[in-house]
Design an enzyme around this catalytic site. Structure first.
Site, PDB file in Angstrom:
ATOM      1  N   ASP A 106       0.813  -1.213   0.000  1.00 36.72           N
ATOM      2  CA  ASP A 106       0.000   0.000   0.000  1.00 36.72           C
ATOM      3  C   ASP A 106       0.848   1.265   0.000  1.00 36.72           C
ATOM      4  OD1 ASP A 106       0.880  -0.008   2.596  1.00 36.72           O
ATOM      5  OD2 ASP A 106      -1.079  -0.327   3.505  1.00 36.72           O
ATOM      6  N   LYS A 157      10.229   8.136  15.646  1.00 35.62           N
ATOM      7  CA  LYS A 157       9.707   9.510  15.659  1.00 35.62           C
ATOM      8  C   LYS A 157      10.555  10.469  16.495  1.00 35.62           C
ATOM      9  CE  LYS A 157       4.950   8.120  14.670  1.00 35.62           C
ATOM     10  NZ  LYS A 157       3.530   8.179  15.058  1.00 35.62           N
ATOM     11  N   ASP A 217       4.006   7.240   0.587  1.00 34.68           N
ATOM     12  CA  ASP A 217       2.975   6.511   1.330  1.00 34.68           C
ATOM     13  C   ASP A 217       1.636   7.190   1.052  1.00 34.68           C
ATOM     14  OD1 ASP A 217       1.280   5.333   3.134  1.00 34.68           O
ATOM     15  OD2 ASP A 217       2.504   5.748   4.902  1.00 34.68           O
TER      16      ASP A 217
END
Length: 347
Positions: A106, A157, A217
């Site tokens: 995806d 992150k 993405d």
């Protein structure tokens, strides 16, 4: 080499478009992304595929079958429960060779696979992770590498100031089958957060290499739009259907265009589309197969999937419409994302 395509994700951030649809089957340029991905990997020399499916698996099976229509061979590994990225790979173990490619199906990309494989064979480690470089790594898991490309650790992150690099996991891996021994069977396991750090801890030698080519993405509506605008601007060189009638205007087969219709490029029109008199289409419009557009319609910055119908004098800007949607006359819609499921993917 055989490729395992991870296509079991729910695509929650793209809802309602993916409410009843596997995320990799979302249309990109009027064709399911999964179809584009397989054809690209085929051009890279891969002819054998395993597709890991969970969310509406019958839609992928019905559309792709055994791969004959695309000139490849396809097998399916079905997840009975959500297993995560590593769990899905473990679940497909019986179909895999001693060395195989894994692709997160995806994520939209168009990259060269051979350099990744060459690097993997050169270093002789257990895994090679395709990496991509981003401007802001704070929303991703970032890798730290030694001078030889071996990954020392993952930092989840980090702030911009604390990030050890701007390189992130691109969702493309070359793997040795021995790696699967470290993944428990039948459990939900994340390859990014659990398996790769464990392999590094156990000294299994995980490497990373920056990939060349387009990568994005498409997991949000904003990114889904960006993929299409990049496609229309040809920053993303995915083959487009139809014929380029003028610079930046692609028209499909058996499409009927009324009098006084104005196309403002870039525009992609599918096959067997009807467009009424005096409508203005574009800039940045993607209209799917079998759509019907009425008279005096204004449609810009909008993506429309197959079999949609728009009645007269409706204005659309920055919208995304799923399959079979019908809009009444004189509507004005801005940034609408709507879906009405009414049938299969064919046509």
């Amino acid at each position: 080499m055989k490729a395992l395509l991870l296509a079991g994700g729910l695509g929650t951030r793209l809802r309602p478009l993916t409410e009843n649809l596997p995320k990799p089957m979302a249309l990109i340029g009027n064709r399911p992304w999964l179809e584009h991905l397989i054809l690209h990997l085929k051009s890279e020399g891969i002819a054998d595929f395993v597709i890991a499916v969970k969310h509406y698996p019958e839609m992928i099976r019905d559309y792709l079958g055994d791969g004959t229509s695309l000139g490849v061979r396809i097998q399916y590994a079905v997840e009975e429960t959500l297993l995560g990225t590593a769990g899905a790979i473990k679940n497909a173990q019986e179909f895999l060779d001693d060395r195989f490619l894994v692709v997160n199906a995806d994520i939209v990309h168009q990259v060269a696979i051979q350099p990744l494989l060459d690097f993997h064979l050169e270093h002789g480690g257990a895994v090679t992770i395709g990496l991509t470089e981003v401007k802001d790594p704070s929303q991703y898991g970032v890798v730290e590498q030694d001078p030889f490309g071996q990954i020392v650790r993952f930092v989840e992150k980090p702030s911009k100031e604390e990030a050890p690099s701007n390189r992130i996991n691109a969702g493309i891996y070359v793997m040795e089958k021995t790696v699967l021994e470290w993944i428990p069977k039948g459990e939900e396991v994340s390859i990014e957060r659990e398996t790769f750090p464990l392999l590094i801890e156990k000294g299994m030698r995980v490497y990373g290499k920056v990939i060349d080519g387009y990568w994005l993405d498409m997991g949000t509506k904003e990114r889904y739009r960006k993929v299409h605008w990049d496609l229309l601007e040809r920053k993303f060189r995915l083959p487009l259907g139809g014929k380029e009638e003028e610079n930046g205007i692609w028209i499909g087969e058996n499409t009927k265009i009324g009098s006084g219709v104005l196309f403002v490029p870039p525009v992609l029109i599918g096959n067997r589309v009807k467009i009424g008199d005096r409508s203005v289409i574009g800039p940045y419009a993607v209209i799917g197969d079998h759509c019907e557009i009425g008279q005096n319609v204004r449609c810009s910055e909008t993506i429309m999937w197959n079999r949609c119908r728009v009645h007269n004098a409706t204005q659309l800007k920055n919208c995304i419409f799923g399959y079979d949607l019908e809009l009444g006359s004189k509507h004005i819609l801005y940034e609408a994302v709507m879906n009405r499921w009414a049938g299969g993917l064919q046509g």
